[in-house]
Design an enzyme around this catalytic site. Structure first.
Site, PDB file in Angstrom:
ATOM      1  N   TYR B 113      80.346 -26.371 -48.137  1.00 36.96           N
ATOM      2  CA  TYR B 113      78.913 -26.342 -47.800  1.00 36.96           C
ATOM      3  C   TYR B 113      78.284 -25.066 -48.340  1.00 36.96           C
ATOM      4  CZ  TYR B 113      79.374 -30.141 -44.359  1.00 36.96           C
ATOM      5  OH  TYR B 113      79.582 -31.343 -43.740  1.00 36.96           O
ATOM      6  N   TYR B 152      87.118 -31.392 -46.007  1.00 35.74           N
ATOM      7  CA  TYR B 152      87.262 -29.939 -45.871  1.00 35.74           C
ATOM      8  C   TYR B 152      88.065 -29.593 -44.628  1.00 35.74           C
ATOM      9  CZ  TYR B 152      83.095 -30.372 -42.791  1.00 35.74           C
ATOM     10  OH  TYR B 152      82.197 -30.727 -41.817  1.00 35.74           O
ATOM     11  N   ARG B 162      88.390 -32.554 -42.065  1.00 36.72           N
ATOM     12  CA  ARG B 162      87.350 -33.549 -41.797  1.00 36.72           C
ATOM     13  C   ARG B 162      87.380 -34.627 -42.875  1.00 36.72           C
ATOM     14  NH1 ARG B 162      83.042 -33.533 -39.160  1.00 36.72           N
ATOM     15  NH2 ARG B 162      83.827 -35.621 -38.838  1.00 36.72           N
ATOM     16  N   HIS B 165      82.210 -37.023 -45.240  1.00 32.07           N
ATOM     17  CA  HIS B 165      81.102 -37.561 -44.430  1.00 32.07           C
ATOM     18  C   HIS B 165      79.790 -36.957 -44.895  1.00 32.07           C
ATOM     19  CE1 HIS B 165      82.324 -33.814 -42.434  1.00 32.07           C
ATOM     20  NE2 HIS B 165      81.037 -33.650 -42.211  1.00 32.07           N
ATOM     21  N   HIS B 167      76.056 -35.962 -43.130  1.00 32.67           N
ATOM     22  CA  HIS B 167      75.314 -35.818 -41.869  1.00 32.67           C
ATOM     23  C   HIS B 167      73.949 -36.471 -42.009  1.00 32.67           C
ATOM     24  CE1 HIS B 167      78.026 -32.733 -40.044  1.00 32.67           C
ATOM     25  NE2 HIS B 167      78.314 -32.499 -41.308  1.00 32.67           N
TER      26      HIS B 167
END
Ligand SMILES: [Fe+2]
Lengths: 219, 248
Positions: B113, B152, B162, B165, B167
């Site tokens: 991110y 990640y 994770r 995905h 959000h």
């Protein structure tokens, strides 16, 4: 909005209609049951919410300079009493005349000058801050009036769904005493929903857990 | 001065309360951060009054040109598998929700991110910031172009990763419909060890997973994934009026 695709089951209510007796059947009713879709489950906003949810004008439920504008500020605290700095707080409320800038208000949408009614603020600095106006009172559906209130959602890492609370104003003593939602709560819990007057507005801390855990609502 | 309204006899929609067995709990033991954050007391039922059945109008004015294409940022192309994510926003009555703001954010193709808190050793992509915004059309449809996010690691437990995905944050028409969630990709081998995915009751998990869409996959260009988002619907039967809050 729902009218863009004709729905044979969507019969408009008669706004002047009197209270009708209950059918005795709770729940959705067989007419709509077969069309019901399962709702999408929620998930946490996670730690990186600032990427997607930051708005330069997020704090301004009422635009800067709006007469009567004040700041609603507060902290979000966890069960250890530590300040949560990666939460987002959202607010939604009526304008000072008790109207909403929303087409869903059956009395018609309002447009109070400078008023959006909605704000979002991060807690990165240790507290959230929302600039808004004193909400008006609203009918409570039982012939009474609700006290001025702000609906609040808190999103954060470690919360798999939003948590919802309501902010009432501590100096609205009379209105608060008449409010059906406040009255339904045990007296010692009501105080968790009261914002206290501060220098430039009101303060309201959200306690996610602990002795002073805020009253959260299922909506 | 505090204004008042005294109208009587207004009929309000009553938004359906979701079955607890179908919705994500606020806290989940396997997700460690919930331990000190998820409230411990049972929430109090809030009747649906005017504040709850209304909501802000947030539409095209929140979206800038290019917001629906996450693959082109800072004058260049993001690296990764290009994907078209598309679907509809509906309410649980099956009615489309037009004009709804959809905000998305995600990791880049390497699983990183663009955020100061994320500093695991995966590269940032100068042409990817991970932010998208779209508004649903008159039929409730949305779509955006992006790259497939990478998995990640996170420190929830040993070797915790994770699943890929995206959000999503959505507004419907009403405060009751507000939803923040995550969209997954089909058959992710990381599902089994992910407490955030597994916090969703088993019966509802499939609703968080997109579907590979060969129909919308574009030759020589991009794979497509389809994902419908269903917000809470409201009771519309005209003959059933609720003395607990339908009338304000
Ligand atoms: Fe994430």
């Amino acid at each position: 909005m729902s009218g863009s695709v004709p729905d044979p089951l969507d019969v408009p209510p008669d706004p002047a209609g009197p209270l009708q007796p209950r059918s005795g059947r709770r729940g959705s009713g067989f007419l709509t049951e077969p069309l019901r879709l399962g709702t999408t489950p929620s998930a946490t906003v996670g730690p990186y919410l600032a990427i997607g949810l930051t708005w330069a004008d997020g704090a301004w439920a009422a635009a800067e300079g709006t007469p009567g504008g004040f700041w609603l500020r507060g902290r979000v605290l966890d069960g250890a009493g530590d300040v949560v700095t990666d939460a987002m707080v959202e607010t939604w409320q009526a304008d000072p005349d008790g109207r909403f800038p929303s087409p869903e208000d059956p009395r018609g949408p309002s447009s109070y000058p400078g008023f959006r009614g909605y704000a979002r603020a991060s807690t990165l600095s240790g507290e959230f801050a929302v600039h808004t106006l004193r909400p008006g009172r609203l009918p409570d559906g039982r012939g009474g009036l609700q006290a001025p209130h702000v609906d609040v959602s808190v999103f954060a890492r470690g919360l798999l769904d939003r948590v919802v609370t309501r902010v009432y104003l501590a100096d609205e003593t009379e209105a608060n005493a008449e409010d059906a939602v406040l009255r339904s709560l045990p007296e010692d819990r009501r105080a968790t929903l009261l914002a206290t007057p501060a220098e430039d507005g009101y303060r309201f801390d959200v306690h996610l857990q602990g002795d002073r855990e805020t009253v959260f609502f299922a909506v | 001065m505090t204004g008042t309204t005294s109208e009587r006899g207004l009929r309000l929609p009553r938004y359906l309360r979701e079955d607890a067995a179908q919705r994500t709990p606020v806290g989940f033991p396997g997700y460690r951060s919930t331990a000190l954050r998820a409230p411990l007391r049972t929430p109090v039922d809030l009747p649906h009054r005017l504040t709850e059945v209304t909501g802000p109008v947030l539409g095209e004015d929140r979206v800038r040109p290019g917001d629906a294409d996450l693959t082109l940022r800072n004058g260049g192309e993001a690296i990764g598998q290009r994907i078209l994510v598309h679907g509809r926003v509906l309410d649980s009555d099956g009615r489309p929700v037009p004009g709804a703001l959809v905000e998305v954010w995600q990791a880049n193709a390497a699983g990183r991110y663009r955020h100061v808190v994320d500093n695991w050793p995966a590269p940032l992509d100068p042409h990817f910031d991970g932010l998208g915004r779209v508004v649903t059309d008159s039929l409730g449809r949305y779509e955006f172009l992006t790259v497939k996010p990478g998995a990640y690691p996170w420190s929830n437990h040993h070797n915790a990763w994770r699943p890929a995905h995206i959000h999503f944050s959505l507004f419907g028409r009403a405060f009751t419909q507000r939803l923040v969630t995550q969209m997954y990709f089909p058959d992710d081998p990381l599902f089994g060890q992910d407490p955030i995915y597994n916090s969703i009751p088993a019966a509802a998990r499939h609703r968080a997973v997109s579907r590979f869409s060969l129909e919308r996959t574009q030759d020589d260009w991009a794979l497509a994934f389809e994902w419908d988002v269903v917000l809470r619907g409201s009771e519309q039967t005209p003959f059933e009026t609720d003395d607990d809050g339908d009338v304000a």
